[in-house]
Scaffold this active site. Structure first.
Site, PDB file in Angstrom:
ATOM      1  N   CYS A  45       0.818  -1.228   0.000  1.00  0.00           N
ATOM      2  CA  CYS A  45       0.000   0.000   0.000  1.00  0.00           C
ATOM      3  C   CYS A  45       0.843   1.267   0.000  1.00  0.00           C
ATOM      4  O   CYS A  45       0.293   2.366  -0.038  1.00  0.00           O
ATOM      5  CB  CYS A  45      -0.940   0.010   1.205  1.00  0.00           C
ATOM      6  SG  CYS A  45      -0.087   0.122   2.803  1.00  0.00           S
ATOM      7  N   HIS A 156     -13.069  33.838 -21.204  1.00  0.00           N
ATOM      8  CA  HIS A 156     -12.656  35.028 -21.942  1.00  0.00           C
ATOM      9  C   HIS A 156     -11.395  34.781 -22.768  1.00  0.00           C
ATOM     10  O   HIS A 156     -11.201  35.404 -23.814  1.00  0.00           O
ATOM     11  CB  HIS A 156     -12.445  36.184 -20.969  1.00  0.00           C
ATOM     12  CG  HIS A 156     -13.625  36.432 -20.084  1.00  0.00           C
ATOM     13  ND1 HIS A 156     -13.635  36.111 -18.746  1.00  0.00           N
ATOM     14  CD2 HIS A 156     -14.863  36.931 -20.362  1.00  0.00           C
ATOM     15  CE1 HIS A 156     -14.815  36.428 -18.222  1.00  0.00           C
ATOM     16  NE2 HIS A 156     -15.574  36.917 -19.180  1.00  0.00           N
ATOM     17  N   CYS A 179       1.361  57.009 -21.190  1.00  0.00           N
ATOM     18  CA  CYS A 179       2.410  57.661 -20.390  1.00  0.00           C
ATOM     19  C   CYS A 179       3.759  57.230 -20.948  1.00  0.00           C
ATOM     20  O   CYS A 179       3.838  56.565 -21.982  1.00  0.00           O
ATOM     21  CB  CYS A 179       2.278  57.329 -18.899  1.00  0.00           C
ATOM     22  SG  CYS A 179       2.660  55.610 -18.485  1.00  0.00           S
ATOM     23  N   CYS A 191      -7.632  44.394 -28.798  1.00  0.00           N
ATOM     24  CA  CYS A 191      -7.526  45.516 -29.740  1.00  0.00           C
ATOM     25  C   CYS A 191      -6.089  45.948 -30.009  1.00  0.00           C
ATOM     26  O   CYS A 191      -5.861  46.800 -30.874  1.00  0.00           O
ATOM     27  CB  CYS A 191      -8.313  46.714 -29.224  1.00  0.00           C
ATOM     28  SG  CYS A 191      -7.591  47.495 -27.764  1.00  0.00           S
ATOM     29  N   CYS A 196       0.565  50.455 -19.393  1.00  0.00           N
ATOM     30  CA  CYS A 196       1.388  50.034 -18.257  1.00  0.00           C
ATOM     31  C   CYS A 196       0.510  49.373 -17.196  1.00  0.00           C
ATOM     32  O   CYS A 196      -0.681  49.663 -17.071  1.00  0.00           O
ATOM     33  CB  CYS A 196       2.142  51.222 -17.664  1.00  0.00           C
ATOM     34  SG  CYS A 196       1.082  52.549 -17.063  1.00  0.00           S
ATOM     35  N   HIS A 219     -12.588  45.366 -22.417  1.00  0.00           N
ATOM     36  CA  HIS A 219     -11.734  44.316 -22.964  1.00  0.00           C
ATOM     37  C   HIS A 219     -11.123  43.542 -21.796  1.00  0.00           C
ATOM     38  O   HIS A 219     -10.649  44.128 -20.834  1.00  0.00           O
ATOM     39  CB  HIS A 219     -10.636  44.912 -23.844  1.00  0.00           C
ATOM     40  CG  HIS A 219     -11.175  45.566 -25.090  1.00  0.00           C
ATOM     41  ND1 HIS A 219     -10.389  46.311 -25.946  1.00  0.00           N
ATOM     42  CD2 HIS A 219     -12.428  45.573 -25.622  1.00  0.00           C
ATOM     43  CE1 HIS A 219     -11.133  46.752 -26.956  1.00  0.00           C
ATOM     44  NE2 HIS A 219     -12.366  46.324 -26.780  1.00  0.00           N
ATOM     45  N   CYS A 241     -12.402  38.430 -14.904  1.00  0.00           N
ATOM     46  CA  CYS A 241     -12.309  37.445 -13.823  1.00  0.00           C
ATOM     47  C   CYS A 241     -11.495  37.980 -12.650  1.00  0.00           C
ATOM     48  O   CYS A 241     -11.566  37.442 -11.549  1.00  0.00           O
ATOM     49  CB  CYS A 241     -11.656  36.158 -14.327  1.00  0.00           C
ATOM     50  SG  CYS A 241     -12.573  35.292 -15.607  1.00  0.00           S
ATOM     51  N   CYS A 312       3.481  29.648   6.613  1.00  0.00           N
ATOM     52  CA  CYS A 312       3.794  30.208   7.934  1.00  0.00           C
ATOM     53  C   CYS A 312       2.533  30.491   8.739  1.00  0.00           C
ATOM     54  O   CYS A 312       2.571  30.500   9.971  1.00  0.00           O
ATOM     55  CB  CYS A 312       4.638  31.465   7.791  1.00  0.00           C
ATOM     56  SG  CYS A 312       3.940  32.710   6.675  1.00  0.00           S
ATOM     57  N   HIS A 738       4.167  37.646   5.931  1.00  0.00           N
ATOM     58  CA  HIS A 738       4.762  36.555   6.697  1.00  0.00           C
ATOM     59  C   HIS A 738       4.233  36.567   8.129  1.00  0.00           C
ATOM     60  O   HIS A 738       4.034  37.619   8.731  1.00  0.00           O
ATOM     61  CB  HIS A 738       6.284  36.708   6.708  1.00  0.00           C
ATOM     62  CG  HIS A 738       7.017  35.543   7.290  1.00  0.00           C
ATOM     63  ND1 HIS A 738       6.947  34.280   6.753  1.00  0.00           N
ATOM     64  CD2 HIS A 738       7.818  35.440   8.377  1.00  0.00           C
ATOM     65  CE1 HIS A 738       7.692  33.452   7.474  1.00  0.00           C
ATOM     66  NE2 HIS A 738       8.221  34.138   8.469  1.00  0.00           N
TER      67      HIS A 738
END
EC number: 3.4.19.12
Length: 784
Positions: A45, A156, A179, A191, A196, A219, A241, A312, A738
């Site tokens: 097993c 999507h 920018c 598209c 950014c 989009h 999503c 942790c 943490h």
């Protein structure tokens, strides 16, 4: 070499790909293949049993009669390291293999024949042994999950409709369209717009122009240009999503914009790599104020737990719990055989006893000699740490959060573990250690007009209290800063138990002036765990606030927060029809939730599930159940009526709940009320304690309670409590960063209590923890 008749048995087969092979440590203790006697893996097993003093491998044979076992023993090759070992991360996985690090020896034994050193080439042994040694071990399978997050495609990405194709030149792929950002650039696959991304961990800039484009155009799918590799991997994000996804047709979708996948070269870290790097940077100081390494501690009760990858939260909670006498006495059975079970690795009782033995025995609390520290190195010897892979897999199995390798909320894990322990079967004469946390909380409502009252008493095993946020302003300036005024624990309790107004119509006098509501303790437990909530909603996202809370190490008297119950001369409000068939949400709480932006269906479901009491409890439930597939569906008649025991339910799911100690008829009602979801059914059982017994009596449950449901806790005064341990967190969110635990213990050779820090496998005497104590997330108090 000896021979054996069992080597020609039909049961002797290599493990299948789906079978777990426990060939690294014993399923009933933490002895492993690195110990002197090695580990015996059953060839029937594939259970792993230690072959040393406890000899759980022999016990496995006595119980199950499986004759053959493969003894695996490995020793570390002597390698001198001149520098401290690197912390493991996905960013730098060493190419070194087990063969490079260890010498491994094997031998086959037969318990039935009493023979050792059986010829490994005889019968079907060769194939079986090869299958065991080459199968992915149980812990390795969990380790892979620790650093590799599995992403899946969504509707999507699978149904992506792209605009007319065109070639996007390299110049147009070098800068954000809104920018001057030249890195962290995301290409809209629908598209071809380049924007950014959001500002990322590690100082990666971003102005969120890709997100702004998605919000403006609806989009959904974008790819991070710098993460694309020639083999087709990349960061794909779906804004609809709000999750990372995969795109099986990425090459085709990129070619639509004239981008050749084969010519791409990865230039930036992926989101997962940055998350791993970020979590590793959240480290608590392991040095004292003068720069010296904190002294490691070894011995019983000072055993660390290795980090399995974002685990942790689990380690810190476990260290606090197994410091308590109730958990020690319940699960530490030094001279008893382990529980009888077909699968020890999947039995909660066995795994909790394994943890108790590992942490409390001291056998594993020793310096890791695998790594030889150079004489002039500042590093001090550390523990190797226990690897609680079986326990983590077991308690997280089937849970949408704790089954993953993501960072989780330590408080939510504590509640989840309590729930599993309460629902598990306890041997005769032994009770759940969580009973010492149980107490009664009283809610008192009084009509402001006729002064009649209603009392409701609920049982709890924790207190979650808000920390008052009092922002400080600069001198001679009324503008609040990002800093907060310190508060005391009593300030938090005062805020939690203070009187407030609620808008309800009085069933006695018909007044619409409302009620005063106040919560207080009817009884107090032996062990009190307090969750300090330092969060506020910013753009509907819970954001952590750094509010210092002053908690004394001297005993605290909580007697003022105890209620004496109904007062002499008070007149009780008449009973009202609380039939769930005509569920009417608390209008005041519903209006509050709606004003926060929660949809009506979600709000009504949250109020129903949390007892229709207040918006705060409902909001907490909503945050914990945002991923439920039916969160936006209106309450159904089956939910309102508690399901129904005559409906057709999956027998396996009913049996699973029954095995947890839930009555069969109640299990069916819970499944009917939760769409056959086992985990939500368990939550339903806990959130509907008044339903118990109603299905047998044939009457509607009485949701009104004038007295304590059970004799939980104590109402004795004085009620003095002493701080025993804390769980601390670093990071902007409880789902990142943490966790460590600080526990007050008596050190070896000393009589006074000292603070000990458990930072995963590192166990050290803590320096001054006053600052850490002010920002703790969980406080564990013991009654004195």
């Amino acid at each position: 070499m000896a021979s054996c008749v069992h080597v020609i048995s039909h049961d002797l087969k290599p493990p299948s790909p789906s079978q777990a092979v426990y060939r690294e440590d014993c399923t009933q203790c933490f002895d492993s293949i690195d110990d002197g006697a090695g580990l015996n893996v059953c060839l029937t097993c594939f259970n792993g049993g230690c072959a040393g003093d406890r000899d759980h491998a022999s016990l496995h044979f006595k119980r199950h009669g499986h004759p053959l076992a493969l003894n695996i023993k490995r020793t570390r090759k002597k390698v001198q390291r001149d520098e401290p070992p690197q912390k493991i991360s996905k960013l730098a996985i060493a190419a070194e293999t087990d063969e490079d690090r260890y010498d491994t020896t094997t031998r086959v034994i037969c318990y039935s024949c009493g023979k050792d050193e059986i010829d490994e080439t005889s019968g079907g042994l060769a194939i079986a042994i090869d299958g065991v040694l080459n199968a992915m071990s149980f812990s390795k399978r969990e380790e892979v999950k620790a650093w590799e997050q599995e992403f899946i495609p969504c509707e999507h990405t699978l149904c992506l409709n792209q605009h007319d194709s065109r070639h996007i030149g390299s110049k147009d792929l070098s800068q954000c369209s809104m920018c001057d950002m030249k890195e962290n650039l995301w290409l809209c696959l629908e598209c071809g717009n380049l924007g950014c991304g959001r500002s990322q961990f590690g100082g990666i800039g971003g102005n969120s122009h890709a997100l702004a484009h998605a919000d403006l155009t609806c989009h959904a799918i974008a790819v991070k240009l710098g993460s694309i590799t020639a083999d087709g991997s990349a960061d794909i994000y779906c804004y609809k999503c709000n999750e990372e996804r995969t795109d099986p047709d990425l090459a085709v979708h990129l070619a639509h914009w004239g981008i050749n996948l084969a010519g791409r070269e990865k230039t930036e870290k992926s989101l997962m790599e940055m998350q791993v790097e970020h979590n590793l940077k959240w480290d608590f100081s392991m040095t004292s104020e003068d720069g010296h390494e904190l002294s490691p501690i070894f011995g019983p009760g000072f055993t660390g737990l290795a980090n399995l990858g974002n685990s942790c939260y689990l380690s810190s909670v476990i260290q606090c719990l197994f410091d308590l006498p109730e958990f020690q006495q319940r699960y530490r059975h030094e001279n008893e055989e382990p529980p009888l079970t077909d699968s020890p690795a999947e039995d909660l009782e066995t795994q909790l006893r394994k943890l108790a033995d590992g942490i409390l025995s001291g056998r594993y609390s020793r310096a890791d000699m695998d790594v030889i520290v150079a004489p002039d190195s500042p590093e001090v010897p550390r523990q190797k740490g226990l690897v609680p892979a079986m326990f983590k897999h077991l308690v997280g199995r089937g849970h949408e959060e704790f089954s993953t390798m993501k960072q989780q909320d330590a408080f939510e894990f504590l509640l989840h573990l309590f729930k599993l322990i309460n629902l598990s079967r306890h041997p005769d004469g032994l009770s759940s250690p969580t009973h010492s946390f149980m107490f009664s909380m009283e809610q008192r409502l009084q009509c402001v007009c006729c002064k009649k009252v209603r009392y409701k008493v609920d049982e709890q095993d924790n207190v979650s209290i808000p920390v008052p946020a009092r922002r400080l302003a600069l001198p001679n300036d009324t503008t609040p800063t990002g800093q907060f005024a310190p508060v005391t624990l009593f300030d938090c309790l005062d805020a939690s138990t203070s009187e407030e107004m609620v808008d309800l119509i009085c069933p006695s006098c018909g007044s619409k002036d409302g009620f005063t509501k106040r919560s207080s303790f009817r009884t107090l437990p032996q062990q009190l765990v307090i969750n300090a909530r330092r969060f506020e909603l910013i753009n509907w996202v819970p954001t952590k606030l750094d509010i210092p809370v002053d908690v004394s190490e001297e005993p605290l008297d909580l007697s003022p927060y105890l209620s004496s119950g109904q007062k002499e001369g008070e007149e009780l409000l008449p009973d009202i029809d609380t039939s769930k068939r005509d569920f009417v949400p608390n209008q005041y709480a519903l209006d509050q939730l709606l004003s926060m932006g929660f949809p009506r269906a979600r709000s009504e479901k949250a109020l129903y599930t949390t007892g229709n009491s207040d918006s705060e409890a409902a909001m907490n439930w909503l945050f914990a159940h945002l991923e439920d597939p039916d969160i936006d569906e209106p309450l159904t008649s089956s939910e309102i009526m508690g399901g129904g025991t005559n409906a057709s339910h999956d027998p396996a799911k009913v049996a699973q709940l029954v095995e947890m100690g839930i009555d069969e008829s109640r299990a069916k009602r819970a499944l009917g009320a939760t769409g056959e979801d086992v985990n939500r059914a368990i939550d339903w059982v806990f959130s509907h304690p008044e339903e118990a017994g109603a299905e047998d009596s044939g009457h509607e449950p009485n949701t009104r309670s004038d007295s304590c449901p059970r004799n939980l806790g104590s109402g004795d005064v004085p009620a003095r409590y002493e701080l025993r341990s804390i769980v601390c967190h670093k990071g902007s969110s409880v789902h990142a960063g943490h966790y460590v635990a600080f526990v007050r213990k008596t050190l070896p050779g000393q009589s006074e209590l000292s603070w000990v820090m458990f930072n995963d496998e590192k166990v050290v005497k803590a320096a001054d923890i006053q600052e850490m104590k002010k920002y703790a997330y969980l406080y564990f108090f013991s009654r004195v």
